[in-house]
Write an enzyme that holds these catalytic residues in place. Structure first.
Site, PDB file in Angstrom:
ATOM      1  N   GLY A 201       1.152  -1.054   0.312  1.00  0.00           N
ATOM      2  CA  GLY A 201      -0.482   0.182  -0.128  1.00  0.00           C
ATOM      3  C   GLY A 201       1.157   1.124  -0.118  1.00  0.00           C
ATOM      4  O   GLY A 201       0.476   1.866  -0.605  1.00  0.00           O
ATOM      5  N   CYS A 324      15.078  -0.339   2.511  1.00  0.00           N
ATOM      6  CA  CYS A 324      15.532  -1.082   3.305  1.00  0.00           C
ATOM      7  C   CYS A 324      16.594  -1.420   3.480  1.00  0.00           C
ATOM      8  O   CYS A 324      16.924  -2.012   4.887  1.00  0.00           O
ATOM      9  CB  CYS A 324      14.631  -2.664   2.508  1.00  0.00           C
TER      10      CYS A 324
END
Length: 377
Positions: A201, A324
């Site tokens: 999302g 990340c």
């Protein structure tokens, strides 16, 4: 003026999506597993979100499973996909520039005995389809390929590859990490011909902490989380109803505006590339036919970390690669064989439908100021 150009890391939540989340959290807050009116109300809302997301993905709602995000969905697809075929096939084929949530599970399985093949991109940032197909044999059980590379913007020909892989070995499970292409490229899971597909999302203006895995009917994955009957016991745990609705709503908005948004992103990319062409110390790393939302470039002679801090002081926000990685060296750029100095000076600039042309001017001015200031030092 704030210039936010790190949309591949995350996007701001749309006001109308945030309003929906607030309404569900404060008015329709029941547990969808509860056997009373508030629970039933929440369940109906949740299943409505599943149907809406399935419509965007081009699949049946029974094939959509909500997760905590793309990382969980990718881990589930890799671990369970491998396990499903392990008795007859222990081979896994993927690329060397996948997201770490695919790379690291595959590396872990390789340590446990899987035969892992990582197909490297070439210096232009492209993957050779023949190399992927050549790595598939009778021992291959799982192939995991991203739709769009998150650092370079490379678009992989998933539809053609999936069809060729299935012709060569019909038993292979094909998983696609579509996180960066979702909402930006035409996407139908049935048209792509994949068995599993990951979306999330927060790349399309929904909140962080919600994603989904499409699992084709007939593919019987095992859960990697246990302890509940939610989502057919395959992904147990009380569902995040508000965020599931937000994901579905944001997906619909992105899908409806996709053509117009792509044209806007293309104009932004062309403007940035035109400015960079005037600067002999800026080298573009993204392929010319990549997703227009992502531009990877190197400001030669200035380390990424140094430049990031310089730009951030002026309210200009970009990244040096995947968020990340927490600023670590980019395995994506290293996998292309790029010169170390060039890779160490790389920036990823990424747009959204709401990026303004003035932000491109602001970024380029910031780069020029950094070159003048930091070179003097």
């Amino acid at each position: 003026m704030e210039c936010y150009l790190d949309n591949s890391a995350t996007t701001r939540v749309l006001p109308q999506v945030a309003d929906t989340v607030y309404k569900v959290l404060t008015q329709q807050y029941g547990n969808p597993s509860s056997l009373h009116k508030k629970g039933l109300e929440a369940e109906l809302i949740l299943e409505g979100a599943r149907r809406d997301l399935a419509q965007v993905l081009g699949c049946d709602s029974s094939e959509v499973y909500f997760t905590s995000g793309g990382t969980e969905a990718n881990n589930w697809a890799v671990y369970s996909g491998y396990e499903l075929r392990r008795r007859r096939a222990t081979g896994i084929v993927t690329t060397a520039f996948e997201h770490s949530s695919v790379i690291e599970p595959v590396q872990f399985l390789a340590e446990k005995g899987a035969q892992a093949t990582f197909v490297a991109p070439d210096i232009t940032g492209h993957i050779d389809p023949a190399a992927v197909l050549g790595a598939v044999d009778e021992n291959t059980g799982l192939v995991s390929l991203m739709l769009v590379n998150n650092e370079l913007g490379t678009i992989l020909p998933i539809k053609a590859l999936a069809a060729q892989i299935k012709r060569k070995n019909p038993q292979v499970l094909v998983h696609c990490d579509a996180v960066q292409g979702f909402g930006k490229l035409p996407l139908s899971v049935h048209s792509l011909g994949v068995d599993m597909l990951t979306v999330t999302g927060h790349k399309i203006h929904a909140p962080k902490g919600i994603g989904a895995l499409y699992i084709k009917k007939g593919v019987h994955l095992k859960p990697i989380i246990r302890g509940g009957q939610q989502q057919k016991r395959l992904r147990p745990g009380t569902e995040n109803v508000a965020y599931a609705v937000a994901l579905a709503q944001a997906a619909q908005i992105a899908d409806q505006g996709r053509v117009q948004n792509t044209a806007h992103a293309t104009a932004l990319r062309d403007k940035l590339l035109g400015l960079c062409a005037q600067n002999s110390e800026v080298a573009v790393n993204s392929p010319a036919d990549g997703l227009p939302y992502i531009v990877n470039l190197s400001v030669l002679g200035i380390r990424s970390e140094t430049l990031l801090h310089f730009l951030a002081e002026q309210g200009i926000y970009v990244s040096s690669g995947s968020a990340c990685a927490k600023g670590g060296p980019s395995h994506v750029l290293r996998s292309t064989g790029m010169d170390l100095a060039r890779a160490d000076s790389a920036l990823r600039i990424s747009f959204s439908a709401y990026t303004d042309e003035r932000e491109i001017d602001c970024l380029y001015q910031g780069i020029c100021q950094a070159q003048a200031t930091l070179s003097r030092r």
